[in-house]
Motif scaffolding. Structure first.
Motif, PDB file in Angstrom:
ATOM      1  N   SER A  35      31.092  34.779  28.080  1.00 29.27           N
ATOM      2  CA  SER A  35      32.418  34.796  27.446  1.00 29.27           C
ATOM      3  C   SER A  35      33.307  35.875  28.035  1.00 29.27           C
ATOM      4  N   VAL A  36      32.972  36.350  29.227  1.00 32.48           N
ATOM      5  CA  VAL A  36      33.704  37.487  29.781  1.00 32.48           C
ATOM      6  C   VAL A  36      35.154  37.122  30.092  1.00 32.48           C
ATOM      7  N   ARG A  37      35.401  35.867  30.440  1.00 34.63           N
ATOM      8  CA  ARG A  37      36.778  35.364  30.605  1.00 34.63           C
ATOM      9  C   ARG A  37      36.882  34.024  29.899  1.00 34.63           C
ATOM     10  N   GLU A  38      38.139  33.550  29.765  1.00 37.15           N
ATOM     11  CA  GLU A  38      38.352  32.325  29.007  1.00 37.15           C
ATOM     12  C   GLU A  38      37.732  31.104  29.701  1.00 37.15           C
ATOM     13  N   SER A  84      39.384  48.305  27.651  1.00 38.96           N
ATOM     14  CA  SER A  84      40.219  47.623  26.648  1.00 38.96           C
ATOM     15  C   SER A  84      40.241  46.104  26.802  1.00 38.96           C
ATOM     16  N   TYR A  85      39.897  45.600  28.001  1.00 45.35           N
ATOM     17  CA  TYR A  85      39.959  44.146  28.236  1.00 45.35           C
ATOM     18  C   TYR A  85      38.634  43.449  27.964  1.00 45.35           C
ATOM     19  N   CYS A  86      37.573  44.216  27.705  1.00 45.29           N
ATOM     20  CA  CYS A  86      36.228  43.653  27.874  1.00 45.29           C
ATOM     21  C   CYS A  86      35.531  43.298  26.561  1.00 45.29           C
ATOM     22  N   LEU A 120      36.138  49.082  40.602  1.00 42.43           N
ATOM     23  CA  LEU A 120      37.323  49.938  40.444  1.00 42.43           C
ATOM     24  C   LEU A 120      38.300  49.329  39.426  1.00 42.43           C
ATOM     25  N   GLN A 121      38.419  48.025  39.383  1.00 43.03           N
ATOM     26  CA  GLN A 121      39.284  47.246  38.476  1.00 43.03           C
ATOM     27  C   GLN A 121      40.765  47.305  38.827  1.00 43.03           C
ATOM     28  N   SER A 122      41.301  48.510  39.125  1.00 48.40           N
ATOM     29  CA  SER A 122      42.702  48.611  39.532  1.00 48.40           C
ATOM     30  C   SER A 122      42.881  49.893  40.336  1.00 48.40           C
ATOM     31  N   SER A 139      32.943  45.639  44.712  1.00 53.15           N
ATOM     32  CA  SER A 139      33.733  46.055  43.556  1.00 53.15           C
ATOM     33  C   SER A 139      34.202  44.852  42.753  1.00 53.15           C
ATOM     34  N   ASP A 140      34.729  45.131  41.572  1.00 47.44           N
ATOM     35  CA  ASP A 140      35.408  44.111  40.766  1.00 47.44           C
ATOM     36  C   ASP A 140      36.854  44.556  40.562  1.00 47.44           C
ATOM     37  N   PHE A 141      37.769  43.591  40.552  1.00 47.53           N
ATOM     38  CA  PHE A 141      39.182  43.877  40.277  1.00 47.53           C
ATOM     39  C   PHE A 141      39.744  42.880  39.289  1.00 47.53           C
ATOM     40  N   ILE A 142      40.657  43.374  38.469  1.00 45.96           N
ATOM     41  CA  ILE A 142      41.400  42.482  37.568  1.00 45.96           C
ATOM     42  C   ILE A 142      42.866  42.547  37.988  1.00 45.96           C
ATOM     43  N   VAL A 143      43.491  41.392  38.216  1.00 46.49           N
ATOM     44  CA  VAL A 143      44.933  41.401  38.503  1.00 46.49           C
ATOM     45  C   VAL A 143      45.682  40.859  37.292  1.00 46.49           C
ATOM     46  N   ALA A 191      37.328  39.307  42.299  1.00 47.56           N
ATOM     47  CA  ALA A 191      38.623  39.583  41.676  1.00 47.56           C
ATOM     48  C   ALA A 191      38.931  38.479  40.684  1.00 47.56           C
ATOM     49  N   PHE A 192      39.538  38.868  39.567  1.00 48.30           N
ATOM     50  CA  PHE A 192      39.786  37.917  38.478  1.00 48.30           C
ATOM     51  C   PHE A 192      41.196  38.098  37.954  1.00 48.30           C
ATOM     52  N   LYS A 193      41.772  36.988  37.474  1.00 52.45           N
ATOM     53  CA  LYS A 193      43.036  37.095  36.747  1.00 52.45           C
ATOM     54  C   LYS A 193      42.702  37.600  35.349  1.00 52.45           C
ATOM     55  N   TYR A 194      43.513  38.518  34.836  1.00 54.21           N
ATOM     56  CA  TYR A 194      43.267  39.030  33.481  1.00 54.21           C
ATOM     57  C   TYR A 194      43.267  37.880  32.476  1.00 54.21           C
ATOM     58  N   SER A 195      42.291  37.927  31.588  1.00 53.85           N
ATOM     59  CA  SER A 195      42.170  36.884  30.583  1.00 53.85           C
ATOM     60  C   SER A 195      41.964  37.565  29.220  1.00 53.85           C
ATOM     61  N   PRO A 196      42.909  37.398  28.281  1.00 54.29           N
ATOM     62  CA  PRO A 196      42.783  38.092  26.996  1.00 54.29           C
ATOM     63  C   PRO A 196      41.531  37.643  26.239  1.00 54.29           C
ATOM     64  N   ARG A 197      40.791  38.580  25.709  1.00 55.99           N
ATOM     65  CA  ARG A 197      39.540  38.261  25.014  1.00 55.99           C
ATOM     66  C   ARG A 197      39.631  38.622  23.542  1.00 55.99           C
ATOM     67  N   PRO A 198      39.164  37.747  22.666  1.00 56.90           N
ATOM     68  CA  PRO A 198      39.324  37.989  21.226  1.00 56.90           C
ATOM     69  C   PRO A 198      38.650  39.289  20.769  1.00 56.90           C
TER      70      PRO A 198
HETATM   71  N1  5AD Z   1      39.722  39.368  32.152  1.00 57.27           N
HETATM   72  C1  5AD Z   1      39.469  39.305  33.471  1.00 57.27           C
HETATM   73  N2  5AD Z   1      38.388  39.862  34.038  1.00 57.27           N
HETATM   74  C2  5AD Z   1      37.518  40.506  33.226  1.00 57.27           C
HETATM   75  N3  5AD Z   1      36.378  41.162  33.497  1.00 57.27           N
HETATM   76  C3  5AD Z   1      35.871  41.635  32.342  1.00 57.27           C
HETATM   77  N4  5AD Z   1      36.666  41.297  31.313  1.00 57.27           N
HETATM   78  C4  5AD Z   1      37.710  40.608  31.846  1.00 57.27           C
HETATM   79  C5  5AD Z   1      38.876  40.003  31.305  1.00 57.27           C
HETATM   80  N5  5AD Z   1      39.150  40.068  30.009  1.00 57.27           N
HETATM   81  C6  5AD Z   1      35.838  41.333  34.845  1.00 57.27           C
HETATM   82  C7  5AD Z   1      35.760  42.825  35.215  1.00 57.27           C
HETATM   83  C8  5AD Z   1      34.285  43.082  35.167  1.00 57.27           C
HETATM   84  C9  5AD Z   1      33.714  41.750  35.580  1.00 57.27           C
HETATM   85  C10 5AD Z   1      32.294  41.544  35.218  1.00 57.27           C
HETATM   86  O1  5AD Z   1      34.535  40.817  34.900  1.00 57.27           O
HETATM   87  O2  5AD Z   1      36.265  42.966  36.527  1.00 57.27           O
HETATM   88  O3  5AD Z   1      33.883  44.135  36.028  1.00 57.27           O
END
Ligand code: 5AD
Ligand code: SF4
Length: 443
Positions: free
Chosen positions: A48-51, A158-160, A260-262, A298-302, A329-336
């Motif tokens: 459930s880490v992203r939508e 805060s996003y996780c 690093l995330q950002s 690394s992991d990044f969120i855009v 790298a992932f697009k930010y996805s709001p999590r409940p």
């Molecule tokens: N939206 C996008 N990416 C996320 N990750 C974690 N939560 C979110 C989210 N809400 C990514 C982070 C983390 C990886 C496992 O998943 O980059 O390191």
């Protein structure tokens, strides 16, 4: 004999749990099935880490429903992070699902299977997070294996969603970890990857006087272990001691995943990451200096809420400066339930997609440049298997965790470690020739 179909989404922790689940089913006399249609049990180990991965769960359940309509004895189970999050709701939303088990309930799977075989519908998502004790269990034959050393996370980025679905940090006793690794080595394993959401916090809740570097030195003493890896490290807890342990312990592979995330300090603050870019970059410099041949990932969120063009450019600069060999790298996805969910999701999805594409393009150029450095050099490869098409082609991984396909006149087996001269580097894999065979090939 019964058959079980198990589909795994998400991270290595889920893969590890799936291996445990399969071993419990094996004890019940079930064997794995590649397809659900011929199975008696189907389980979805969810993420459930992203939508997006979360959405996949409903469509997968829908697919399994069709099988159940033809075969009412077919049992459907959902486990993993979506199961933990949704619990009994899954039973009410999907009347043909038989059982839902949370991330800690894997320990109680045998009791749950009994109940399901008795026709009950079960939801067990209890989380106590007091301790983790995982008895050693048999995996599918492979020269490399995962070993959980801790689970849960106290960081609350805060996003996780992870702290909510995997609970607080709990470490496993070192004796249990060592015993499990010895057990794996007796069954042919050569390489172990230690798992935890935040491995550098290892030991904090234990009575023993231990921390992550100490654990690494203890594991180093285990005879027969050839390679050691670990994921994931949090930059704020990734210490000089861990860097020195990586330098001094030959078994530890030259690979570091440090998300690093950002690259923007403002965004890092809003993400509650508790480090800034400079302190991260200093740790990376020290690690590069001390560990020759180190491959970084690394992991990044855009598109995190409030991310401006300038913030995004800081991320691009960081990627160019650090030079990761690979990244996610992932697009930010709001999590409940997370803090960031309450912020306005300001970045348009189209802009998120554009930023993601740009980031991946920049990274591809960095990856190509770094991969070229492997050409004409030797790589230590742990063999995982053989090509189905050509019996002279083997496949394995170098110490930097890259797939290496190579030619060998000499017959080799999974688990053998060989020296391979790299002749070509593609993004998905390196290609080479077994050094021992090079003279024969030339003739
Ligand atoms: N939206 C996008 N990416 C996320 N990750 C974690 N939560 C979110 C989210 N809400 C990514 C982070 C983390 C990886 C496992 O998943 O980059 O390191
Ligand atoms: Fe999530 Fe942050 Fe914990 Fe990683 S460290 S699992 S990103 S809360």
């Amino acid at each position: 004999m019964g058959k079980v179909y198990l589909k795994t989404f998400g991270c290595q922790m889920n893969e590890y749990d799936s291996q445990r689940i399969l071993s419990v089913f094996r004890n019940y006399g079930f064997i794995p099935s590649e397809i659900p249609e011929t199975a008696d049990f189907a389980m979805l180990n969810t993420c459930s880490v992203r939508e997006k991965p979360q959405h996949k769960v409903s469509s997968e359940i829908g697919r399994l429903k069709k099988i159940k309509l033809k075969n009412p004895e077919f049992k459907i189970g959902v486990c993993g992070c979506v199961a933990q999050q949704e619990g009994e709701n899954i039973l009410s939303d999907f009347p043909y699902v038989d059982f839902v088990i949370g991330t800690e309930a894997v320990n109680r799977l045998d009791v749950i299977i009994d109940a399901v075989l008795n026709g009950e519908r079960v939801a067990d998502v209890e989380m106590k997070s007091e301790n983790i004790s995982i008895p050693a269990f048999r995996r599918e034959a492979s020269p490399s294996a995962y070993v959980t050393i801790m689970k849960g996370c106290n960081n609350y980025c805060s996003y996780c969603i992870v702290p909510y679905v995997r609970g607080s940090e709990v470490s496993r006793k070192s004796t249990e970890i060592i015993d499990e690794i010895k057990f794996l080595i007796d069954s042919g394993v050569k390489e172990v990857t230690l798992l935890g959401q935040n491995v550098n916090s290892y030991g904090k809740n234990l009575d023993e006087n231990i921390n992550f570097p100490k654990l690494l030195y203890m594991i180093d003493k285990i005879e027969g272990l050839k390679r050691l890896r670990f994921v994931t490290s949090h930059p704020k807890d990734f210490s000089r001691e861990v860097i020195f342990a990586m330098r001094d312990i030959d078994k530890i592979c030259e690979f570091l995943h440090l998300p690093l995330q950002s690259g923007s300090d403002r965004i890092l603050r809003n993400m509650n990451r508790k480090y800034d870019y400079i302190s991260y970059a200093e740790k990376i410099s020290l690690a590069k200096e001390e560990i020759p041949g180190l491959s970084l990932s690394s992991d990044f969120i855009v598109g995190f809420p409030g991310e401006t063009e300038k913030d995004f450019e800081d991320t691009i600069s960081a990627i160019k400066e650090i030079e990761y060999e690979s990244l996610f790298a992932f697009k930010y996805s709001p999590r409940p339930g997370t803090k960031a969910e309450k912020l306005d999701d300001t970045v348009d999805d189209k802009v998120k997609s554009e930023r993601l594409e740009k980031l991946l393009n920049v990274q591809s150029a960095v990856t190509d440049k770094l991969l070229n450095n492997y050409i004409d050099k030797d790589a230590e490869v742990l063999i995982e298997g053989k090509s189905k098409k050509d019996e002279k082609i083997y496949s394995g991984r170098n110490r930097q965790n890259r797939i290496v396909n190579f030619e060998s006149d000499k017959a080799l087996s999974p688990g053998d470690i060989v020296n391979v001269r790299i002749t070509d580097a593609k993004r998905n894999s390196l290609f080479g020739v077994n050094k021992e065979c090079m003279t024969t090939l030339k003739n």
